[in-house]
Design an enzyme around this catalytic site. Sequence first.
Site, PDB file in Angstrom:
ATOM      1  N   LYS A 111       6.045  -6.535   7.431  1.00 40.06           N
ATOM      2  CA  LYS A 111       7.361  -6.434   6.783  1.00 40.06           C
ATOM      3  C   LYS A 111       8.435  -7.116   7.621  1.00 40.06           C
ATOM      4  CE  LYS A 111       6.473  -2.032   4.473  1.00 40.06           C
ATOM      5  NZ  LYS A 111       6.741  -0.598   4.606  1.00 40.06           N
ATOM      6  N   LYS A 207      -5.145  -7.224  -1.025  1.00 44.61           N
ATOM      7  CA  LYS A 207      -5.172  -5.926  -1.716  1.00 44.61           C
ATOM      8  C   LYS A 207      -4.160  -5.918  -2.865  1.00 44.61           C
ATOM      9  CE  LYS A 207      -1.644  -3.347   0.569  1.00 44.61           C
ATOM     10  NZ  LYS A 207      -1.046  -2.285   1.255  1.00 44.61           N
ATOM     11  N   LYS A 210       2.229  -4.293  -5.417  1.00 43.01           N
ATOM     12  CA  LYS A 210       3.350  -4.683  -6.276  1.00 43.01           C
ATOM     13  C   LYS A 210       4.077  -5.909  -5.702  1.00 43.01           C
ATOM     14  CE  LYS A 210       6.558  -2.883  -9.392  1.00 43.01           C
ATOM     15  NZ  LYS A 210       6.401  -2.041 -10.535  1.00 43.01           N
TER      16      LYS A 210
HETATM   17  P1  TYM Z   1       2.184   3.376  -1.263  1.00 45.62           P
HETATM   18  O1  TYM Z   1       3.295   3.855  -2.140  1.00 45.62           O
HETATM   19  O2  TYM Z   1       2.171   1.936  -0.872  1.00 45.62           O
HETATM   20  O3  TYM Z   1       0.799   3.686  -1.950  1.00 45.62           O
HETATM   21  C1  TYM Z   1       0.461   4.970  -2.476  1.00 45.62           C
HETATM   22  C2  TYM Z   1      -1.016   5.233  -2.272  1.00 45.62           C
HETATM   23  O4  TYM Z   1      -1.796   4.216  -2.919  1.00 45.62           O
HETATM   24  C3  TYM Z   1      -2.716   3.643  -1.992  1.00 45.62           C
HETATM   25  N1  TYM Z   1      -2.901   2.226  -2.317  1.00 45.62           N
HETATM   26  C4  TYM Z   1      -4.083   1.629  -2.450  1.00 45.62           C
HETATM   27  N2  TYM Z   1      -5.345   2.098  -2.370  1.00 45.62           N
HETATM   28  C5  TYM Z   1      -6.355   1.229  -2.583  1.00 45.62           C
HETATM   29  N3  TYM Z   1      -6.168  -0.082  -2.887  1.00 45.62           N
HETATM   30  C6  TYM Z   1      -4.925  -0.604  -2.993  1.00 45.62           C
HETATM   31  N4  TYM Z   1      -4.755  -1.884  -3.309  1.00 45.62           N
HETATM   32  C7  TYM Z   1      -3.804   0.265  -2.770  1.00 45.62           C
HETATM   33  N5  TYM Z   1      -2.459   0.091  -2.788  1.00 45.62           N
HETATM   34  C8  TYM Z   1      -1.925   1.297  -2.510  1.00 45.62           C
HETATM   35  C9  TYM Z   1      -2.061   3.820  -0.627  1.00 45.62           C
HETATM   36  O5  TYM Z   1      -3.004   3.784   0.422  1.00 45.62           O
HETATM   37  C10 TYM Z   1      -1.412   5.192  -0.789  1.00 45.62           C
HETATM   38  O6  TYM Z   1      -2.341   6.233  -0.517  1.00 45.62           O
HETATM   39  N6  TYM Z   1       3.572   4.926   3.298  1.00 45.62           N
HETATM   40  C11 TYM Z   1       2.949   5.343   2.045  1.00 45.62           C
HETATM   41  C12 TYM Z   1       3.656   6.513   1.387  1.00 45.62           C
HETATM   42  C13 TYM Z   1       3.787   7.737   2.218  1.00 45.62           C
HETATM   43  C14 TYM Z   1       2.750   8.647   2.562  1.00 45.62           C
HETATM   44  C15 TYM Z   1       3.368   9.680   3.305  1.00 45.62           C
HETATM   45  C16 TYM Z   1       1.378   8.659   2.321  1.00 45.62           C
HETATM   46  C17 TYM Z   1       4.949   8.225   2.754  1.00 45.62           C
HETATM   47  N7  TYM Z   1       4.685   9.393   3.384  1.00 45.62           N
HETATM   48  C18 TYM Z   1       2.640  10.747   3.833  1.00 45.62           C
HETATM   49  C19 TYM Z   1       0.641   9.744   2.834  1.00 45.62           C
HETATM   50  C20 TYM Z   1       1.269  10.749   3.568  1.00 45.62           C
HETATM   51  C21 TYM Z   1       2.989   4.180   1.073  1.00 45.62           C
HETATM   52  O7  TYM Z   1       3.817   3.310   1.163  1.00 45.62           O
HETATM   53  O8  TYM Z   1       2.081   4.287   0.044  1.00 45.62           O
END
Ligand code: TYM
Length: 340
Positions: A111, A207, A210
């Site tokens: 980022k 991967k 968005k």
């Molecule tokens: P975020 O919003 O990017 O994604 C949400 C969840 O979806 C999973 N994910 C994927 N899994 C498999 N293949 C993909 N292409 C893919 N894209 C997204 C992510 O691994 C996630 O589980 N930082 C985190 C949000 C967060 C969080 C937390 C997660 C904030 N606090 C505490 C767990 C615990 C995030 O940006 O996820």
Amino acid sequence: MARIFSGIQPSGSLHIGNYLGAVKNWVELQHKYESFFCIVDYHAITVPYEPADLRARTADMALSLLAAGLDPSKCTLFVQSAVPEHTELAWIFNTITPLGELERQTQFKEKASREESVPAGILNYPVLQAADILLYRAELVPVGEDQVQHLELSREIARKWNARFDARTTTEKVQAKIEGGEPGFFPEPKALLTPTRRVMGLDGQAKMSKSLGNTIDLLEAPASIWEKLKPAMTDPARVRRTDPGTPEVCNIYHLHKAFSPPATVDHVAVQCRTAGWGCIDCKKVLHESMEKEIAPIRARAKEIAANPQKMKDDLAAGAAHASTEAQKTMREVKQKMGLT
Ligand code: TYM
């Protein structure tokens, strides 16, 4: 019942990667664990955004999660900013987190390399994530593979805080371990991964994400999904329809594994290896399998959208329950740290 916590950014609607990597698992786990699921709007404001747009994306994400099968009578679903203790604990954790650990995080490096001026929020993002989880003293965190490094840091923060402020005696710690509990005040949270822990995007290059524009949204119309599947990357060795392929290197095959019944998956593999099917044939079958799973979710989304007040009430009830638990943890944390 052990506790789980997970979060998702309010990016509007869920994409297939979020769904297969995390949310589908949450739907199952909510019946087995005391579950907290959070729409992390404070994380989302670390990048430029429009306020009205954020509000809409948060509501859309709540709708997607409910449509996917989260049941507010089984789990606690809430919006992060409704529980201010998240940022309070994050500040505390900032005081014990080494700067070097934050600079080492892959997501930070990615980022930060895209920004001319890097806000501190991007650096401290995983500290807030650790606070999210540890505020509820959750032991397990169902996520996709891209969150594993952030979770390692959460464990390190828990360890550091416990070592510094948890005044349990060694005997008490050993006793807690014998009883199957955690040796410290904060558990060291572990990731719960699924077989679809890393869903690739339609470009087959990275991967599904968005920000890369290679997604299929869970609530997308069937015709629009098909328009995206048609040009999606497959095994590059299949230049002509008669060229045999290797299913394992094809993203469409992996999506079959996620959506199609095992007999279809086996059949797909044979048809690919023998060039019995062309890639379009294979994609048509995938589209049908996806529709079987997604059509009921789409129907539920319509019902939920028809009653926005119910969704607001569900989120408010979730936030009220989360607040009670968060306040309990903060009372103890402040006590142990000499803040009260
Ligand atoms: P975020 O919003 O990017 O994604 C949400 C969840 O979806 C999973 N994910 C994927 N899994 C498999 N293949 C993909 N292409 C893919 N894209 C997204 C992510 O691994 C996630 O589980 N930082 C985190 C949000 C967060 C969080 C937390 C997660 C904030 N606090 C505490 C767990 C615990 C995030 O940006 O996820």
